[in-house]
Design a protein around this motif. Structure first.
Motif, PDB file in Angstrom:
ATOM      1  N   CYS A  17       0.935  -1.128   0.036  1.00 47.71           N
ATOM      2  CA  CYS A  17      -0.040  -0.132  -0.123  1.00 47.71           C
ATOM      3  C   CYS A  17       0.702   1.515  -0.118  1.00 47.71           C
ATOM      4  CB  CYS A  17      -0.790   0.172   1.104  1.00 47.71           C
ATOM      5  SG  CYS A  17      -0.247  -0.009   2.696  1.00 47.71           S
ATOM      6  N   PHE A  18       0.061   2.268  -0.388  1.00 50.62           N
ATOM      7  CA  PHE A  18       1.005   3.521  -0.329  1.00 50.62           C
ATOM      8  C   PHE A  18       0.080   4.905  -0.206  1.00 50.62           C
ATOM      9  CE2 PHE A  18       2.583   7.407  -2.200  1.00 50.62           C
ATOM     10  CZ  PHE A  18       3.911   7.451  -1.711  1.00 50.62           C
ATOM     11  N   ALA A  19       0.237   5.610   0.855  1.00 48.94           N
ATOM     12  CA  ALA A  19      -0.546   6.560   1.231  1.00 48.94           C
ATOM     13  C   ALA A  19       0.210   8.103   1.364  1.00 48.94           C
ATOM     14  CB  ALA A  19      -1.465   6.406   2.399  1.00 48.94           C
ATOM     15  N   PHE A  20      -0.216   9.033   0.658  1.00 43.56           N
ATOM     16  CA  PHE A  20       0.418  10.378   0.800  1.00 43.56           C
ATOM     17  C   PHE A  20      -0.205  11.274   2.187  1.00 43.56           C
ATOM     18  CE2 PHE A  20       2.532  11.027  -3.585  1.00 43.56           C
ATOM     19  CZ  PHE A  20       3.616  11.587  -2.920  1.00 43.56           C
ATOM     20  N   ASN A  21       0.402  12.136   2.505  1.00 44.66           N
ATOM     21  CA  ASN A  21       0.037  13.158   3.533  1.00 44.66           C
ATOM     22  C   ASN A  21      -0.534  12.506   4.550  1.00 44.66           C
ATOM     23  OD1 ASN A  21       0.435  15.304   1.635  1.00 44.66           O
ATOM     24  ND2 ASN A  21      -1.626  14.758   0.565  1.00 44.66           N
ATOM     25  N   THR A  22       0.091  11.591   5.085  1.00 43.61           N
ATOM     26  CA  THR A  22      -0.350  10.813   6.369  1.00 43.61           C
ATOM     27  C   THR A  22       1.148   9.993   6.883  1.00 43.61           C
ATOM     28  OG1 THR A  22      -1.653   9.097   7.391  1.00 43.61           O
ATOM     29  CG2 THR A  22      -0.893   8.709   5.277  1.00 43.61           C
ATOM     30  N   THR A  23       0.998  10.028   8.330  1.00 47.90           N
ATOM     31  CA  THR A  23       2.183   9.192   8.925  1.00 47.90           C
ATOM     32  C   THR A  23       1.836   7.974   9.634  1.00 47.90           C
ATOM     33  OG1 THR A  23       2.390  10.919  10.667  1.00 47.90           O
ATOM     34  CG2 THR A  23       3.749  11.188   9.005  1.00 47.90           C
ATOM     35  N   GLU A  24       0.349   7.864   9.509  1.00 44.02           N
ATOM     36  CA  GLU A  24      -0.195   6.490  10.134  1.00 44.02           C
ATOM     37  C   GLU A  24      -0.084   5.525   9.330  1.00 44.02           C
ATOM     38  OE1 GLU A  24      -1.832   6.731  13.100  1.00 44.02           O
ATOM     39  OE2 GLU A  24      -1.315   8.623  13.154  1.00 44.02           O
ATOM     40  N   GLY A  80       6.791   8.299   7.393  1.00 43.58           N
ATOM     41  CA  GLY A  80       7.617   9.170   7.836  1.00 43.58           C
ATOM     42  C   GLY A  80       7.522  10.653   7.316  1.00 43.58           C
ATOM     43  N   GLU A  81       8.244  11.533   7.671  1.00 42.77           N
ATOM     44  CA  GLU A  81       8.231  12.998   7.077  1.00 42.77           C
ATOM     45  C   GLU A  81       9.829  12.829   6.329  1.00 42.77           C
ATOM     46  OE1 GLU A  81       6.697  15.877   9.731  1.00 42.77           O
ATOM     47  OE2 GLU A  81       6.077  14.368  11.224  1.00 42.77           O
ATOM     48  N   LEU A  82       9.674  13.265   5.223  1.00 43.14           N
ATOM     49  CA  LEU A  82      11.048  13.377   4.497  1.00 43.14           C
ATOM     50  C   LEU A  82      10.821  14.813   3.511  1.00 43.14           C
ATOM     51  CD1 LEU A  82      11.149   9.837   3.114  1.00 43.14           C
ATOM     52  CD2 LEU A  82      11.965  10.533   4.974  1.00 43.14           C
ATOM     53  N   GLU A  83      12.309  15.184   3.416  1.00 41.89           N
ATOM     54  CA  GLU A  83      12.621  16.490   2.464  1.00 41.89           C
ATOM     55  C   GLU A  83      13.106  15.539   1.098  1.00 41.89           C
ATOM     56  OE1 GLU A  83      14.727  20.021   3.442  1.00 41.89           O
ATOM     57  OE2 GLU A  83      16.010  19.281   2.035  1.00 41.89           O
ATOM     58  N   LYS A  84      12.402  15.789   0.085  1.00 45.12           N
ATOM     59  CA  LYS A  84      12.919  14.960  -1.209  1.00 45.12           C
ATOM     60  C   LYS A  84      14.255  16.114  -1.664  1.00 45.12           C
ATOM     61  CE  LYS A  84       9.783  14.876  -4.346  1.00 45.12           C
ATOM     62  NZ  LYS A  84       8.546  15.367  -5.115  1.00 45.12           N
ATOM     63  N   PRO A  85      14.705  15.446  -2.701  1.00 45.82           N
ATOM     64  CA  PRO A  85      16.056  16.211  -3.110  1.00 45.82           C
ATOM     65  C   PRO A  85      15.880  17.531  -3.750  1.00 45.82           C
ATOM     66  CG  PRO A  85      16.007  13.943  -3.999  1.00 45.82           C
ATOM     67  CD  PRO A  85      14.554  14.271  -3.164  1.00 45.82           C
ATOM     68  N   ASP A  86      14.550  17.728  -4.194  1.00 49.68           N
ATOM     69  CA  ASP A  86      14.282  19.104  -4.907  1.00 49.68           C
ATOM     70  C   ASP A  86      13.620  20.073  -3.684  1.00 49.68           C
ATOM     71  OD1 ASP A  86      11.903  17.999  -4.019  1.00 49.68           O
ATOM     72  OD2 ASP A  86      10.952  18.104  -5.970  1.00 49.68           O
ATOM     73  N   GLY A  87      13.800  19.653  -2.144  1.00 51.61           N
ATOM     74  CA  GLY A  87      13.207  20.263  -1.260  1.00 51.61           C
ATOM     75  C   GLY A  87      12.257  20.520  -0.698  1.00 51.61           C
ATOM     76  N   GLU A  88      11.122  19.568  -1.530  1.00 51.87           N
ATOM     77  CA  GLU A  88       9.619  19.568  -1.002  1.00 51.87           C
ATOM     78  C   GLU A  88       9.509  18.766   0.084  1.00 51.87           C
ATOM     79  OE1 GLU A  88       5.570  17.649  -2.878  1.00 51.87           O
ATOM     80  OE2 GLU A  88       7.421  17.713  -3.935  1.00 51.87           O
ATOM     81  N   LEU A  89       8.874  19.085   1.167  1.00 51.09           N
ATOM     82  CA  LEU A  89       8.656  18.277   2.248  1.00 51.09           C
ATOM     83  C   LEU A  89       7.459  17.358   2.085  1.00 51.09           C
ATOM     84  CD1 LEU A  89       9.281  20.960   5.050  1.00 51.09           C
ATOM     85  CD2 LEU A  89      10.489  19.206   4.429  1.00 51.09           C
ATOM     86  N   ILE A  90       7.317  15.992   2.319  1.00 54.23           N
ATOM     87  CA  ILE A  90       6.086  15.242   1.977  1.00 54.23           C
ATOM     88  C   ILE A  90       6.058  14.163   3.343  1.00 54.23           C
ATOM     89  CG2 ILE A  90       6.591  15.425  -0.182  1.00 54.23           C
ATOM     90  CD1 ILE A  90       8.032  12.513  -0.189  1.00 54.23           C
ATOM     91  N   ARG A  91       4.905  13.773   3.438  1.00 58.90           N
ATOM     92  CA  ARG A  91       4.382  12.860   4.329  1.00 58.90           C
ATOM     93  C   ARG A  91       3.894  11.841   3.879  1.00 58.90           C
ATOM     94  NH1 ARG A  91       0.347  14.695   8.611  1.00 58.90           N
ATOM     95  NH2 ARG A  91      -0.382  15.609   6.566  1.00 58.90           N
ATOM     96  N   TYR A  92       4.331  10.477   4.073  1.00 60.84           N
ATOM     97  CA  TYR A  92       3.757   9.270   3.306  1.00 60.84           C
ATOM     98  C   TYR A  92       3.833   7.981   4.388  1.00 60.84           C
ATOM     99  CZ  TYR A  92       8.257   8.006   1.642  1.00 60.84           C
ATOM    100  OH  TYR A  92       9.665   7.847   1.585  1.00 60.84           O
ATOM    101  N   SER A  93       3.045   6.981   3.960  1.00 63.84           N
ATOM    102  CA  SER A  93       3.368   5.702   4.512  1.00 63.84           C
ATOM    103  C   SER A  93       3.190   4.699   3.414  1.00 63.84           C
ATOM    104  CB  SER A  93       1.951   5.512   5.523  1.00 63.84           C
ATOM    105  OG  SER A  93       2.185   4.133   5.980  1.00 63.84           O
TER     106      SER A  93
END
Length: 204
Positions: free
Chosen positions: A123-130, A152-165
């Motif tokens: 599975c894959f879900a954006f904008n969540t750390t659940e 977790g919460e990560l910073e992509k190489p282009d600087g964008e902050l994302i949350r996903y599971s």
């Protein structure tokens, strides 16, 4: 001073200090190439070249050269699959113990796609750390015989902050990877990191 003594005296300045190792060093988050400098590594260290490929809304390639932080970082090949034939993260690390030996280029080897009989939740879900809910399964391939769950919460190489599971397949190296040591993707905060074998045994 005798000529033989002078030669020995001069040679002591030309030879590197015993036990020290000089390696190339660089760090580039968004490119396969980087401008290197020479650096002296602590005694016992090896020279390292670490290539990364991160795939999320685009493909990002990163490279780091320098001193290996420990034996566990050497010869690390980590593929992480989050969907059928869908690679999410690949890390390829090489170490060597000679003077300025880490002069190789960025390299991501081909990944084995032969099914290995292991099946993991997927599975894959954006904008969540659940923990994402898995109603599907994925057939693992190659040496990816471990099931991984990460949020977790990560910073992509282009600087964008994302949350996903995410849940998928990885190998033994993927269960032990130090996310904080990654080049391109920078971990802001880890919420879930679980790794199990096909029987459900914890592999971390």
């Amino acid at each position: 001073m005798k000529p033989a003594v002078i030669s020995v005296f001069l040679l002591s300045f030309l030879l590197p200090i015993a036990g020290a190792l000089k390696c190339y060093k660089c760090n580039e988050r968004t490119s396969e190439t980087c401008d290197v400098e020479e650096v002296d590594c602590p005694e016992g260290d090896q020279c390292l070249t670490r290539s990364e490929q991160y795939i999320m809304n685009g493909t990002y390639r990163s490279i780091r050269k320098g001193c290996a932080r420990g034996a566990g970082e050497c010869d690390e090949r980590l593929p992480f699959t989050k969907g059928e034939n869908e690679l999410f993260l690949i890390i390829n690390t090489k170490c060597c113990g000679e003077y300025l030996c880490n002069n190789e280029s960025y390299e991501i080897p081909e990944v084995d796609v032969e099914p290995n009989g292991v099946v993991c939740p997927n599975c894959f879900a954006f904008n969540t750390t659940e923990e994402c809910e898995s109603e599907e399964e994925i057939e693992c391939q190659g040496d990816r015989d471990k099931c991984i769950s990460y949020a977790g919460e990560l910073e992509k190489p282009d600087g964008e902050l994302i949350r996903y599971s995410v849940k998928g397949c990885t190998n033994t190296a993927g269960c032990k990877v130090d996310v904080s040591a990654m080049v391109g993707v920078r971990e802001v905060k880890e919420h879930i990191f679980e790794c199990t074998d096909k029987s459900g045994k914890d592999e971390k």
